[in-house]
Design an enzyme around this catalytic site. Structure first.
Site, PDB file in Angstrom:
ATOM      1  N   LYS A  83       0.846  -1.174   0.015  1.00  0.00           N
ATOM      2  CA  LYS A  83      -0.020  -0.068   0.077  1.00  0.00           C
ATOM      3  C   LYS A  83       0.887   1.339   0.189  1.00  0.00           C
ATOM      4  CE  LYS A  83      -4.501   0.664   2.357  1.00  0.00           C
ATOM      5  NZ  LYS A  83      -4.967   0.716   3.551  1.00  0.00           N
TER       6      LYS A  83
HETATM    7  C1  E4P Z   1      -8.652   0.802   3.669  1.00  0.00           C
HETATM    8  O1  E4P Z   1      -7.694   0.631   2.857  1.00  0.00           O
HETATM    9  C2  E4P Z   1      -8.370   2.019   4.213  1.00  0.00           C
HETATM   10  O2  E4P Z   1      -7.176   2.234   4.940  1.00  0.00           O
HETATM   11  C3  E4P Z   1      -9.432   2.284   5.329  1.00  0.00           C
HETATM   12  O3  E4P Z   1     -10.712   1.819   4.646  1.00  0.00           O
HETATM   13  C4  E4P Z   1      -9.643   3.585   5.954  1.00  0.00           C
HETATM   14  O4  E4P Z   1     -11.012   3.760   6.606  1.00  0.00           O
HETATM   15  P1  E4P Z   1     -11.450   4.907   7.404  1.00  0.00           P
HETATM   16  O5  E4P Z   1     -11.366   6.248   6.427  1.00  0.00           O
HETATM   17  O6  E4P Z   1     -12.487   4.443   8.163  1.00  0.00           O
HETATM   18  O7  E4P Z   1     -10.217   4.950   8.508  1.00  0.00           O
END
Ligand code: E4P
Length: 215
Positions: A83
C-alpha cells in the site's frame, strides 16, 4: 464483487474467513497500531489465514524508502500487496515496483484523476476513500462511478477497492457501480447479518413448529 476485510485483527479475520466470504485483507498504520503487535508478524499471520491479497502499507514518504520497505514486505508472503500513498513519490515508486511484478495498492485516493494516474503506472489496486469524502459533505461514491467509467473506457486492469466504508449501504452502492472490491470493517460486515425481519421470521417459524409438534 470481492470482499476484503479492513482490519488487522487476527480473531475477526479468522472468524469471517471461516464463513468463506473473505477474498483479501487491507490494513493501514492506524489499524495495525490498534492491535499493538509487531507489524511484520501480524501481516505474516494474516497472510497465512487468507490466501487472497493482503495490503501492507509503507511509512516512508520518499520513493527510495518506499521501495526498500516494499521489497521487505513483499518477501513476507507471495500474496502481499504494497500500500503506497497517492503522492508524486508514491506514483514513481509504484511505476518501479509494478515493473518488477510487485502488486501495489495506491491508497488515500480522493479524486478520479488520482486513480487515473495510479492505473497508468500499473497499480494492481486503487483505493478511493469514500467515507472520508462523505465526512466532508462530498458524495464519496461519485468518484467510484467516475473511476469505473475511466477504467472501462481504457481497459485498465487496475481493480477498484472501495475503502473507508461506514455502513452496509456503501457496500450495496459499490456493488451497483461495479467496483471490483469493497474493503469492509468487521463492525460493518456484522451489520449485514442482522435484519429484524430475519430474526422475527426465525422466531415465528420455531414458535409454530413448537406449537404443532412439541405438545
Ligand atoms: C483501507 O484501505 C483504508 O485504510 C480504510 O478503509 C480507511 O478507512 P477509514 O476512513 O474508516 O479510516
Amino acid at each position: 464483487m470481492k470482499f476484503f476485510m479492513d482490519t488487522a485483527n487476527i480473531e475477526r479475520i479468522r472468524e469471517y474467513a471461516e464463513l468463506g466470504i473473505v477474498d483479501g485483507v487491507t490494513t493501514n498504520p492506524s489499524l495495525v497500531a490498534k492491535e499493538g503487535k509487531n507489524f511484520e508478524e501480524v501481516i505474516k499471520e494474516i497472510s497465512s489465514i487468507v490466501k487472497g491479497p493482503i495490503s501492507a502499507e509503507v511509512l516512508s514518504l520518499n520513493t527510495e524508502g518506499m521501495i526498500e520497505e516494499a521489497k521487505k514486505l513483499a518477501n513476507i508472503a507471495p500474496n502481499i500487496a504494497i500500500k503506497i500513498p497517492m503522492t508524486k513519490e508514491g506514483i514513481k515508486a509504484t511505476y518501479i515496483l509494478s515493473q518488477k511484478g510487485i502488486n501495489v495498492n495506491i491508497t488515500l485516493v480522493f479524486s478520479p484523476s488520482q486513480a487515473l494516474l495510479a492505473a497508468k503506472v500499473g497499480a494492481k489496486f486503487v483505493s478511493p476513500f469514500i467515507g472520508r469524502l462523505d465526512d466532508i459533505s462530498h458524495i464519496g461514491m461519485d468518484i467510484v462511478s467516475s473511476i469505473r467509467t475511466i477504467f472501462d473506457n481504457y481497459d485498465f486492469q487496475t481493480e477498484i477497492i472501495v475503502a473507508s466504508i461506514r455502513h452496509p449501504r456503501h457496500i450495496v452502492e459499490a456493488a451497483e457501480l461495479g467496483a471490483d472490491i469493497a474493503t469492509v470493517p468487521p463492525a460493518v460486515l456484522e451489520k449485514i447479518f442482522h435484519h429484524p425481519l430475519t430474526d422475527i421470521g426465525i422466531e415465528r417459524f420455531l414458535d409454530d413448529w413448537r406449537k404443532a409438534f412439541e405438545k
